[in-house]
Design a protein around this motif. Structure first.
Motif, mmCIF file in Angstrom:
data_model
loop_
_atom_site.group_PDB
_atom_site.id
_atom_site.type_symbol
_atom_site.label_atom_id
_atom_site.label_comp_id
_atom_site.label_asym_id
_atom_site.label_seq_id
_atom_site.Cartn_x
_atom_site.Cartn_y
_atom_site.Cartn_z
ATOM 1 N N ALA A 1 6.286 -21.379 29.265
ATOM 2 C CA ALA A 1 6.494 -22.806 28.823
ATOM 3 C C ALA A 1 7.362 -23.025 27.593
ATOM 4 N N ALA A 2 7.311 -22.138 26.850
ATOM 5 C CA ALA A 2 8.542 -22.002 25.666
ATOM 6 C C ALA A 2 9.724 -22.127 26.074
ATOM 7 N N GLU A 3 9.938 -21.329 26.897
ATOM 8 C CA GLU A 3 11.425 -21.094 27.431
ATOM 9 C C GLU A 3 11.791 -22.752 28.161
ATOM 10 N N GLN A 4 11.086 -23.183 29.120
ATOM 11 C CA GLN A 4 11.289 -24.593 29.695
ATOM 12 C C GLN A 4 11.463 -25.560 28.876
ATOM 13 N N ILE A 5 10.409 -25.651 27.609
ATOM 14 C CA ILE A 5 10.744 -26.690 26.549
ATOM 15 C C ILE A 5 11.923 -26.902 26.139
ATOM 16 N N ALA A 6 12.297 -25.441 25.577
ATOM 17 C CA ALA A 6 13.467 -25.210 24.787
ATOM 18 C C ALA A 6 14.877 -25.681 25.544
ATOM 19 N N GLY A 7 14.714 -25.454 26.944
ATOM 20 C CA GLY A 7 15.709 -25.827 27.757
ATOM 21 C C GLY A 7 15.873 -27.326 27.923
ATOM 22 N N ARG A 8 14.720 -28.162 27.767
ATOM 23 C CA ARG A 8 14.781 -29.573 27.962
ATOM 24 C C ARG A 8 15.094 -29.973 26.702
ATOM 25 N N THR A 9 14.598 -29.705 25.455
ATOM 26 C CA THR A 9 14.968 -30.314 24.355
ATOM 27 C C THR A 9 16.048 -29.790 23.310
ATOM 28 N N GLY A 10 16.520 -28.474 23.649
ATOM 29 C CA GLY A 10 17.493 -27.980 22.944
ATOM 30 C C GLY A 10 17.112 -27.438 21.546
ATOM 31 N N ASN A 11 15.829 -27.263 21.326
ATOM 32 C CA ASN A 11 15.379 -27.069 19.755
ATOM 33 C C ASN A 11 14.476 -25.892 19.966
ATOM 34 N N PRO A 12 14.492 -24.927 18.998
ATOM 35 C CA PRO A 12 13.796 -23.504 19.196
ATOM 36 C C PRO A 12 12.448 -23.678 19.617
ATOM 37 N N SER B 1 10.946 -45.725 4.669
ATOM 38 C CA SER B 1 10.511 -46.997 5.487
ATOM 39 C C SER B 1 11.017 -47.193 6.782
ATOM 40 N N ASP B 2 11.999 -46.373 7.085
ATOM 41 C CA ASP B 2 12.601 -46.725 8.314
ATOM 42 C C ASP B 2 12.049 -45.573 9.404
ATOM 43 N N THR B 3 13.091 -45.410 10.599
ATOM 44 C CA THR B 3 12.548 -44.617 11.636
ATOM 45 C C THR B 3 12.758 -43.019 11.382
ATOM 46 N N THR B 4 13.467 -42.843 10.147
ATOM 47 C CA THR B 4 13.661 -41.314 9.927
ATOM 48 C C THR B 4 12.322 -40.857 9.415
ATOM 49 N N ALA B 5 11.374 -41.686 9.120
ATOM 50 C CA ALA B 5 9.923 -41.302 8.632
ATOM 51 C C ALA B 5 9.198 -40.390 10.053
ATOM 52 N N PHE B 6 9.792 -40.635 11.158
ATOM 53 C CA PHE B 6 9.398 -39.976 12.289
ATOM 54 C C PHE B 6 9.976 -38.715 12.699
ATOM 55 N N ASP B 7 11.148 -38.680 11.891
ATOM 56 C CA ASP B 7 11.857 -37.179 12.178
ATOM 57 C C ASP B 7 11.021 -35.948 11.692
ATOM 58 N N LEU B 8 10.918 -34.925 12.715
ATOM 59 C CA LEU B 8 10.262 -33.929 12.309
ATOM 60 C C LEU B 8 10.975 -32.525 12.037
ATOM 61 N N SER B 9 12.134 -32.739 11.823
ATOM 62 C CA SER B 9 13.190 -31.778 11.804
ATOM 63 C C SER B 9 12.715 -30.855 10.547
ATOM 64 N N GLY B 10 12.995 -29.660 10.694
ATOM 65 C CA GLY B 10 12.556 -28.666 9.485
ATOM 66 C C GLY B 10 10.919 -28.457 9.411
ATOM 67 N N ARG B 11 10.224 -29.076 10.341
ATOM 68 C CA ARG B 11 8.755 -28.906 10.555
ATOM 69 C C ARG B 11 8.397 -27.682 11.491
ATOM 70 N N THR B 12 7.176 -27.041 11.264
ATOM 71 C CA THR B 12 7.015 -26.105 12.445
ATOM 72 C C THR B 12 5.585 -26.546 12.792
ATOM 73 N N ALA B 13 5.479 -26.708 14.283
ATOM 74 C CA ALA B 13 4.050 -27.244 14.743
ATOM 75 C C ALA B 13 3.652 -26.197 15.845
ATOM 76 N N SER C 1 8.733 -31.097 19.856
ATOM 77 C CA SER C 1 9.997 -30.366 19.949
ATOM 78 C C SER C 1 11.367 -31.510 19.960
ATOM 79 N N ALA C 2 11.006 -32.467 20.846
ATOM 80 C CA ALA C 2 11.883 -33.392 20.959
ATOM 81 C C ALA C 2 12.246 -34.224 19.948
ATOM 82 N N ALA C 3 11.066 -34.474 18.933
ATOM 83 C CA ALA C 3 11.306 -35.195 17.625
ATOM 84 C C ALA C 3 11.761 -34.217 16.583
ATOM 85 N N GLY C 4 12.386 -32.883 16.874
ATOM 86 C CA GLY C 4 12.898 -31.953 15.905
ATOM 87 C C GLY C 4 11.974 -30.936 15.460
ATOM 88 N N ALA C 5 10.851 -30.727 15.758
ATOM 89 C CA ALA C 5 10.086 -29.541 15.167
ATOM 90 C C ALA C 5 10.284 -28.423 16.025
#
Length: 258
Positions: free
Chosen positions: A52-63, A3-15, A33-37
Motif C-alpha cells: 500500500a505504501a508503494e502504491q500511495i507513493a506512486g500516486r502522490t509522489g511523496n515519501p 489565514s489562507d489555504t497554506t494552513a492546510f499544507d502538511l509539508s514537513g509533517r509526519t503522519a 500524503s497528497a497534502a504533503g505529509a
C-alpha cells in the motif's frame, strides 16, 4: 496561524495512520500524503502495508513508509512506535483508524467477540494515543484524530457492542483533549456515516439496504471515501488549531435528521 489555504499544507509533517493498508484507512493515508505529509502506512501484515505504501507513493509522489504491529498489544505498539520514531521522529499526526465490525443479536454475541471489538476499536486508540502523546508533549505540538462513527450516536440491531466502542471513542477524544490541549495538542474525532468500501460491498450490493441508506441520508447516497479526505486534512492541519475535543460527523446529514 496563517489565514489562507497554506494552513492546510502538511509539508514537513509526519503522519501515522493505523489500519491503512486497505479500506478507508488507505484512502486517508493517500489524502494526507497528497497534502504533503510524510505518511507511515500501518497494518498487521508487513507485506500488505509495504504494498500500500508503494502504491500511495506512486500516486502522490511523496515519501510513504510502512510499519507493521498489533495495535491491541501494548508491547507491539511500543515497539512499532519506537521504530517509527527512530526513523522519522515523533509523528506530528496520529490517525487512530484501525477498527473492525462484528454483527450478531445481543443474546448470541460472545464475550470473546466483545473483547475483540473493544481491543481493536477502543483500546488500540488509547494505547497509540498514550504512547505518541509523550513525544508530542515534549515537542509542544501534535494532532490526534480518532476515527469514530455515526454509530456512536445511532444504534441499529446487531451492532450494540460496535456502537459501544464508538461511543467510547467519543469520550476518549474529549478526555484526551482535556489532558493534552494545554500542551499544544489537538484531539478530535472524524465520524463517518455509511461509506462504500470493499469492506461494505455486501451491504452496498444489497438493494434493500442501499435503498434504506439513500432514504435515511439527506444527501441520498452512500459516502465515497474521498469525502473523508478534506475533513481529515482540516483536522490534521494548522487550519484547525483552535478546534479541540470535537466530533465531526461526515455522514451526508444522517445525524441531523430523524
Amino acid at each position: 496561524m496563517t489565514s489562507d489555504t497554506t494552513a492546510f499544507d502538511l509539508s514537513g509533517r509526519t503522519a501515522l495512520v493505523t489500519g491503512s493498508s486497505r479500506g478507508i484507512g488507505r484512502r486517508l493515508a493517500e489524502g494526507l500524503s497528497a497534502a504533503g505529509a510524510t505518511v507511515v502506512v500501518h497494518g498487521r501484515s508487513a507485506v500488505a502495508a509495504s504494498a500500500a505504501a508503494e502504491q500511495i507513493a506512486g500516486r502522490t509522489g511523496n515519501p510513504v513508509f510502512a510499519e507493521a504491529f498489533d495495535v491491541t498489544d501494548e508491547d507491539g505498539v511500543d515497539g512499532g512506535l519506537s521504530r517509527i520514531e527512530a526513523r522519522h521522529g515523533v509523528p506530528d499526526i496520529l490517525v487512530n483508524n484501525a477498527g473492525m465490525q462484528l454483527r450478531a443479536p445481543i443474546t448470541e454475541f460472545t464475550a470473546a467477540d466483545w473483547n475483540t471489538l473493544v481491543a481493536t476499536n477502543l483500546t488500540s486508540a488509547f494505547l497509540l494515543s498514550r504512547r505518541v502523546a509523550a513525544g508530542m508533549i515534549a515537542r509542544g505540538s501534535g494532532r490526534i484524530v480518532n476515527i469514530g462513527s455515526v454509530q456512536s450516536q445511532l444504534a441499529r440491531p446487531g451492532i450494540a457492542p460496535y456502537s459501544a466502542t464508538k461511543g467510547g471513542i467519543v469520550m476518549l477524544t474529549k478526555g484526551l483533549c482535556a489532558d493534552l490541549a494545554p500542551h499544544g495538542i489537538t484531539v478530535n474525532s472524524l465520524a463517518p456515516g455509511y461509506f462504500a468500501t470493499e469492506l461494505t460491498k455486501a451491504l452496498v450490493d444489497d438493494a434493500e439496504f442501499s435503498a434504506w441508506v439513500a432514504g435515511r441520508t439527506p444527501a441520498g447516497r452512500w459516502g465515497d471515501v474521498g469525502d473523508l479526505v478534506g475533513p481529515l486534512v482540516f483536522l490534521a492541519s494548522e487550519a484547525s488549531a483552535f478546534v479541540n475535543g470535537q466530533i465531526l460527523y461526515v455522514d451526508g446529514g444522517m445525524t441531523a435528521v430523524v
